[in-house]
Design a protein around this motif. Sequence first.
Motif, PDB file in Angstrom:
ATOM      1  N   PRO A   1       0.615  -1.379  -0.073  1.00  0.00           N
ATOM      2  CA  PRO A   1       0.137  -0.549  -0.333  1.00  0.00           C
ATOM      3  C   PRO A   1       1.129   1.387  -0.141  1.00  0.00           C
ATOM      4  CG  PRO A   1      -1.092  -1.707   1.567  1.00  0.00           C
ATOM      5  CD  PRO A   1       0.471  -1.599   0.876  1.00  0.00           C
ATOM      6  N   ILE A   2       1.588   1.516   0.939  1.00  0.00           N
ATOM      7  CA  ILE A   2       2.881   2.895   1.279  1.00  0.00           C
ATOM      8  C   ILE A   2       4.221   2.398   0.363  1.00  0.00           C
ATOM      9  CG2 ILE A   2       3.526   4.567   2.375  1.00  0.00           C
ATOM     10  CD1 ILE A   2       0.148   4.424   1.871  1.00  0.00           C
ATOM     11  N   PRO A   3       4.598   3.017  -0.037  1.00  0.00           N
ATOM     12  CA  PRO A   3       6.182   3.065  -0.657  1.00  0.00           C
ATOM     13  C   PRO A   3       7.202   3.627   0.268  1.00  0.00           C
ATOM     14  CG  PRO A   3       4.897   4.528  -2.272  1.00  0.00           C
ATOM     15  CD  PRO A   3       4.128   4.402  -1.362  1.00  0.00           C
ATOM     16  N   ASP A   4       8.514   2.856   0.198  1.00  0.00           N
ATOM     17  CA  ASP A   4       9.285   2.787   0.582  1.00  0.00           C
ATOM     18  C   ASP A   4       9.800   4.708   0.112  1.00  0.00           C
ATOM     19  OD1 ASP A   4       9.511   1.167   2.003  1.00  0.00           O
ATOM     20  OD2 ASP A   4      10.235   0.221   0.989  1.00  0.00           O
ATOM     21  N   PHE A   5       9.449   4.737  -0.857  1.00  0.00           N
ATOM     22  CA  PHE A   5      10.064   5.900  -1.888  1.00  0.00           C
ATOM     23  C   PHE A   5       9.525   6.591  -2.797  1.00  0.00           C
ATOM     24  CE2 PHE A   5      13.147   9.019  -4.579  1.00  0.00           C
ATOM     25  CZ  PHE A   5      14.182   9.113  -3.866  1.00  0.00           C
ATOM     26  N   GLN A   6       8.714   7.597  -2.368  1.00  0.00           N
ATOM     27  CA  GLN A   6       7.988   8.582  -3.486  1.00  0.00           C
ATOM     28  C   GLN A   6       8.444   9.447  -4.438  1.00  0.00           C
ATOM     29  OE1 GLN A   6       4.205  10.451  -2.445  1.00  0.00           O
ATOM     30  NE2 GLN A   6       3.062   9.519  -4.238  1.00  0.00           N
ATOM     31  N   TYR A   7       8.287   8.995  -5.543  1.00  0.00           N
ATOM     32  CA  TYR A   7       9.410  10.825  -6.005  1.00  0.00           C
ATOM     33  C   TYR A   7       8.428  10.836  -8.083  1.00  0.00           C
ATOM     34  CZ  TYR A   7      12.950  13.304  -8.322  1.00  0.00           C
ATOM     35  OH  TYR A   7      14.006  14.187  -8.834  1.00  0.00           O
ATOM     36  N   PHE A   8       8.032  12.216  -7.492  1.00  0.00           N
ATOM     37  CA  PHE A   8       7.494  13.279  -8.929  1.00  0.00           C
ATOM     38  C   PHE A   8       8.250  13.912  -9.780  1.00  0.00           C
ATOM     39  CE2 PHE A   8       4.969  13.724  -4.719  1.00  0.00           C
ATOM     40  CZ  PHE A   8       3.736  13.055  -5.503  1.00  0.00           C
ATOM     41  N   VAL A   9       8.077  13.249 -10.932  1.00  0.00           N
ATOM     42  CA  VAL A   9       8.964  13.250 -11.893  1.00  0.00           C
ATOM     43  C   VAL A   9       7.624  14.260 -13.465  1.00  0.00           C
ATOM     44  CG1 VAL A   9       9.981  13.120 -14.291  1.00  0.00           C
ATOM     45  CG2 VAL A   9      10.781  11.808 -11.793  1.00  0.00           C
ATOM     46  N   SER A  10       7.622  15.676 -13.247  1.00  0.00           N
ATOM     47  CA  SER A  10       7.119  16.721 -14.350  1.00  0.00           C
ATOM     48  C   SER A  10       8.350  17.327 -15.248  1.00  0.00           C
ATOM     49  CB  SER A  10       6.737  17.575 -13.212  1.00  0.00           C
ATOM     50  OG  SER A  10       7.487  18.529 -13.307  1.00  0.00           O
ATOM     51  N   TYR A  11       7.401  17.196 -16.058  1.00  0.00           N
ATOM     52  CA  TYR A  11       7.719  17.467 -17.236  1.00  0.00           C
ATOM     53  C   TYR A  11       7.384  18.085 -18.731  1.00  0.00           C
ATOM     54  CZ  TYR A  11       6.637  12.617 -19.336  1.00  0.00           C
ATOM     55  OH  TYR A  11       5.114  11.821 -19.040  1.00  0.00           O
ATOM     56  N   ASP A  12       8.120  19.456 -19.267  1.00  0.00           N
ATOM     57  CA  ASP A  12       7.106  19.440 -20.649  1.00  0.00           C
ATOM     58  C   ASP A  12       8.263  20.852 -21.677  1.00  0.00           C
ATOM     59  OD1 ASP A  12       5.285  20.803 -21.808  1.00  0.00           O
ATOM     60  OD2 ASP A  12       4.307  21.680 -20.167  1.00  0.00           O
ATOM     61  N   PHE A  13       8.058  21.447 -22.309  1.00  0.00           N
ATOM     62  CA  PHE A  13       8.858  22.082 -23.358  1.00  0.00           C
ATOM     63  C   PHE A  13       8.687  23.537 -22.739  1.00  0.00           C
ATOM     64  CE2 PHE A  13       7.163  18.585 -25.664  1.00  0.00           C
ATOM     65  CZ  PHE A  13       7.911  18.286 -26.458  1.00  0.00           C
ATOM     66  N   TYR A  14      10.083  23.989 -22.683  1.00  0.00           N
ATOM     67  CA  TYR A  14       9.961  25.888 -21.656  1.00  0.00           C
ATOM     68  C   TYR A  14      10.438  26.666 -22.591  1.00  0.00           C
ATOM     69  CZ  TYR A  14       8.877  22.607 -17.664  1.00  0.00           C
ATOM     70  OH  TYR A  14       8.578  21.744 -17.131  1.00  0.00           O
ATOM     71  N   LYS A  15       9.990  27.964 -22.632  1.00  0.00           N
ATOM     72  CA  LYS A  15      10.638  28.746 -23.262  1.00  0.00           C
ATOM     73  C   LYS A  15      11.774  29.224 -22.814  1.00  0.00           C
ATOM     74  CE  LYS A  15       6.283  29.759 -25.260  1.00  0.00           C
ATOM     75  NZ  LYS A  15       4.920  31.041 -26.265  1.00  0.00           N
ATOM     76  N   ILE A  16      12.969  29.273 -22.867  1.00  0.00           N
ATOM     77  CA  ILE A  16      14.458  29.251 -22.055  1.00  0.00           C
ATOM     78  C   ILE A  16      15.702  29.649 -23.060  1.00  0.00           C
ATOM     79  CG2 ILE A  16      13.847  28.882 -19.923  1.00  0.00           C
ATOM     80  CD1 ILE A  16      15.033  26.229 -20.163  1.00  0.00           C
ATOM     81  N   ASP A  17      16.250  30.375 -22.279  1.00  0.00           N
ATOM     82  CA  ASP A  17      17.826  30.511 -23.205  1.00  0.00           C
ATOM     83  C   ASP A  17      18.598  29.123 -22.771  1.00  0.00           C
ATOM     84  OD1 ASP A  17      16.771  33.091 -25.274  1.00  0.00           O
ATOM     85  OD2 ASP A  17      17.649  33.949 -23.202  1.00  0.00           O
TER      86      ASP A  17
ATOM     87  N   ASN B   1      -4.255  20.948 -20.086  1.00  0.00           N
ATOM     88  CA  ASN B   1      -3.062  20.625 -18.977  1.00  0.00           C
ATOM     89  C   ASN B   1      -3.088  20.182 -17.733  1.00  0.00           C
ATOM     90  OD1 ASN B   1      -3.492  23.285 -18.121  1.00  0.00           O
ATOM     91  ND2 ASN B   1      -3.177  23.767 -20.434  1.00  0.00           N
ATOM     92  N   VAL B   2      -2.195  19.890 -16.938  1.00  0.00           N
ATOM     93  CA  VAL B   2      -2.200  19.940 -15.495  1.00  0.00           C
ATOM     94  C   VAL B   2      -0.454  20.569 -14.413  1.00  0.00           C
ATOM     95  CG1 VAL B   2      -1.007  17.850 -15.544  1.00  0.00           C
ATOM     96  CG2 VAL B   2      -3.221  18.315 -13.600  1.00  0.00           C
ATOM     97  N   THR B   3      -1.245  21.061 -13.377  1.00  0.00           N
ATOM     98  CA  THR B   3       0.797  21.145 -12.804  1.00  0.00           C
ATOM     99  C   THR B   3       0.815  20.416 -11.816  1.00  0.00           C
ATOM    100  OG1 THR B   3      -0.684  22.030 -10.665  1.00  0.00           O
ATOM    101  CG2 THR B   3      -0.120  24.008 -12.417  1.00  0.00           C
ATOM    102  N   VAL B   4       2.371  20.272 -11.821  1.00  0.00           N
ATOM    103  CA  VAL B   4       2.740  19.172 -10.389  1.00  0.00           C
ATOM    104  C   VAL B   4       1.765  19.319  -9.192  1.00  0.00           C
ATOM    105  CG1 VAL B   4       4.979  18.758  -8.797  1.00  0.00           C
ATOM    106  CG2 VAL B   4       4.992  19.414 -11.483  1.00  0.00           C
ATOM    107  N   GLN B   5       0.924  20.562  -8.390  1.00  0.00           N
ATOM    108  CA  GLN B   5       0.737  20.677  -7.550  1.00  0.00           C
ATOM    109  C   GLN B   5      -0.761  20.186  -7.443  1.00  0.00           C
ATOM    110  OE1 GLN B   5       2.353  22.502  -4.889  1.00  0.00           O
ATOM    111  NE2 GLN B   5       0.743  21.097  -3.305  1.00  0.00           N
ATOM    112  N   GLU B   6      -1.045  20.234  -8.508  1.00  0.00           N
ATOM    113  CA  GLU B   6      -2.560  20.120  -8.743  1.00  0.00           C
ATOM    114  C   GLU B   6      -2.477  18.095  -8.505  1.00  0.00           C
ATOM    115  OE1 GLU B   6      -5.520  21.887 -11.613  1.00  0.00           O
ATOM    116  OE2 GLU B   6      -3.220  21.779 -12.802  1.00  0.00           O
ATOM    117  N   ILE B   7      -2.155  17.297  -9.364  1.00  0.00           N
ATOM    118  CA  ILE B   7      -1.310  15.758  -8.780  1.00  0.00           C
ATOM    119  C   ILE B   7      -0.894  15.663  -7.493  1.00  0.00           C
ATOM    120  CG2 ILE B   7       0.174  14.084  -9.641  1.00  0.00           C
ATOM    121  CD1 ILE B   7      -2.300  14.832 -11.966  1.00  0.00           C
ATOM    122  N   MET B   8      -0.209  16.362  -6.978  1.00  0.00           N
ATOM    123  CA  MET B   8       0.031  16.388  -5.798  1.00  0.00           C
ATOM    124  C   MET B   8      -1.119  15.995  -4.561  1.00  0.00           C
ATOM    125  SD  MET B   8       4.097  17.845  -5.139  1.00  0.00           S
ATOM    126  CE  MET B   8       5.368  17.453  -5.665  1.00  0.00           C
ATOM    127  N   ASP B   9      -1.865  17.897  -4.540  1.00  0.00           N
ATOM    128  CA  ASP B   9      -2.924  17.702  -3.980  1.00  0.00           C
ATOM    129  C   ASP B   9      -3.968  15.883  -4.213  1.00  0.00           C
ATOM    130  OD1 ASP B   9      -2.098  19.826  -3.230  1.00  0.00           O
ATOM    131  OD2 ASP B   9      -3.324  21.109  -4.254  1.00  0.00           O
TER     132      ASP B   9
END
Length: 693
Positions: A418-434, A548-556
């Motif tokens: 039921p409960i994992p030992d290690f939970q980790y969130f990996v989010s991704y998208d394309f970003y408009k950066i230099d 679309n969705v945000t990381v905070q939405e998924i965490m909540d």
Amino acid sequence: MFIKCELIGFIILLSSISISHTLDSYKANNSSNYNANFPHPCKRKCVKNSKPMECKFTFNVEWYQTMSKACHNCPHQIEDCFLTDCIPGDGSYRSVLVINRMLPGPKIEVCYGDEIVVDVQNELIDSSTTIHWHGHPQRGSPYMDGVPYVTQCPIQPGTTFRYRFPANIVGTHVWHSHLGMQRTDGAFGAIIVRTPDDINPHKDLYDYDEHSILITDWMEHTGLHKFLSHYHSIGDNKPTSILVNGKGKYLRFSQKDGTEVFTPIERFVVKKGFKYRFRLINVSFMNCPIEMSIDGHSFRVISTDGHDVEAIEAESLVSYAGERFDFILNANQTEGLYWIKFRGLMDCDERFTSAYQVAVLQYSNSSSVDFPEGDVDYQKTLRKGLQLNSLNKGLETADIISIPQLKSLNEPDLSLKPIPDFQYFVSYDFYKIDNPHFHKNGLYGFNEVTNNLNKVLTPQLNHITMKMPSTPLLQNRHRFKPDMFCNETTVKKCDKDFCECTHVIKIPLGNVVELILIDKGFAYDANHPFHLHGTSFRVVGMERIGQNVTVQEIMDMDKQNLLKRNLKDPPIKDTVTTPDGGYTILRFIADNPGYWLFHCHIEFHSEVGMSMVFQFGEIHEMPPVPIDFPNCGNYLNSPISQFNEPQELASFNQSESGTDHPWWYSVFSGNEKSVKVNVFVTFSVIFLKYLCV
């Protein structure tokens, strides 16, 4: 006595030379090139309790050409397209990077428990290479994983690297180059690991297991040409065609009588009244998921990524780069010819290139040269009905089969607690950066370029671009200090500025890990298939939340127990996608010590840093470096005086290789030939010593 000892010593020397020569001859004879007429001896019926075989292959990696002189008058004389060394492709004239002048490369077919030995000979003019064995977790053999700068140094031109590992994962897998754009240009092939019928849960569902389907998107130029044009200029990143087992119709050839011909397409022959196991392997390299359907037939999917599932029927299925599906086709229709249709999605769909391809399902009493009735274009490749693994859809969609709905035939394991030992969130998208690799601020920064075609967005994991180290992590792990790695907690302002570093996440050995992938989906309606090296995982959840969705939405949602999880019998895979604007939940046990790459399997995205590394366990828990394992790294003009003393040089070499073994290690290490010769000579010298005292 002295003369007798000299004589005995001379005999020992001659004997060792004789043994060495005999073993060299055995190696040469066992490494011959095999083909359909002369199958490799390891391609055999797998029998319970039979002795495993050592299965040797030689891979010659080289640049080559489609429609070369070896093709003679192909396709005007269609038989010329099947001549030795002829690679027709889809008729386009282009350079390819292939193994043994074959596209796809040699198929490796072995039995569970065999040992696979592949000598990769790099005959490229200007490039290094590696080979990854996609689907094999390399338990106990992490140095064979084939990831440059993670598990090994690249294989330099003119050199040979021997991969040796046990075939301990049953099913349909794929090997491919893991360096640069080489998979894009043709460096790939199938690995099939079969079991005795006694332990094959699906043995009663089919009569024949003889058809493999390798599909890939394709284009008229090399991957590097396409990459440079797209990231540095106004070139696109859209494939124009699809190949099926290296064949396809795309370019038209005019005949003297005014008619047109194409290069050959693939045919799969079946006998009416029998059931066939097909093994589908997607080796695509761009954002081009491929939908497959067979006119007049449905099929039953029985396995994905080499792991058995409860048979489930579908009219079509979608596969993403790196995925494999085994399905059973019942040849119970009217004898004749039927189209097998392959329809490109996303960057291959009707908005861009309308890339598609066909093959022929040929009943044995039908024509081997004619084609099914009716012309096919992109629109006619669409098949209605129940679909498996649909694009950008998950458990929220009722009229499809989502991956978490497949039922694994494996027993539940600890990863499903039921409960994992290690939970980790990996989010991704394309970003408009230099991103300074493509947009230099003050010169041609992202917002300084006026032509939108010249703007490229940067795909990142947790706002970090992966920077590979200059020397392999696994081999030189003692050199790396914790502050040489990064993650989202050690860097700042990466949501606004470009961040690039060696992205490593450390996980205690044996932990149950829950990985929640989030495709935020703000930039494009895109899709990313992800592959994890070193282990398989359970796909326990997958859902699209919205555009679309945000990381905070998924965490909540997770805190409110709103993320759907199948912790009873979810399927096991090693490659999976996430719906755009949604999430996918993976579970696995980090029980294979080493450094394991996790990356997008779209070649361009992986190449620009859409990856990260998981470290399973402490460095002392990882297997020792093989003796004489090749090393590499930066050289920054160290003073030559530090190497003046031979003792210091010897000490340096020992620490660099990572080996510190007792005297007897060299006797029993190395390849089969060296071990036998070393043992013979060593014990002969001991005998001679006592005889002559």
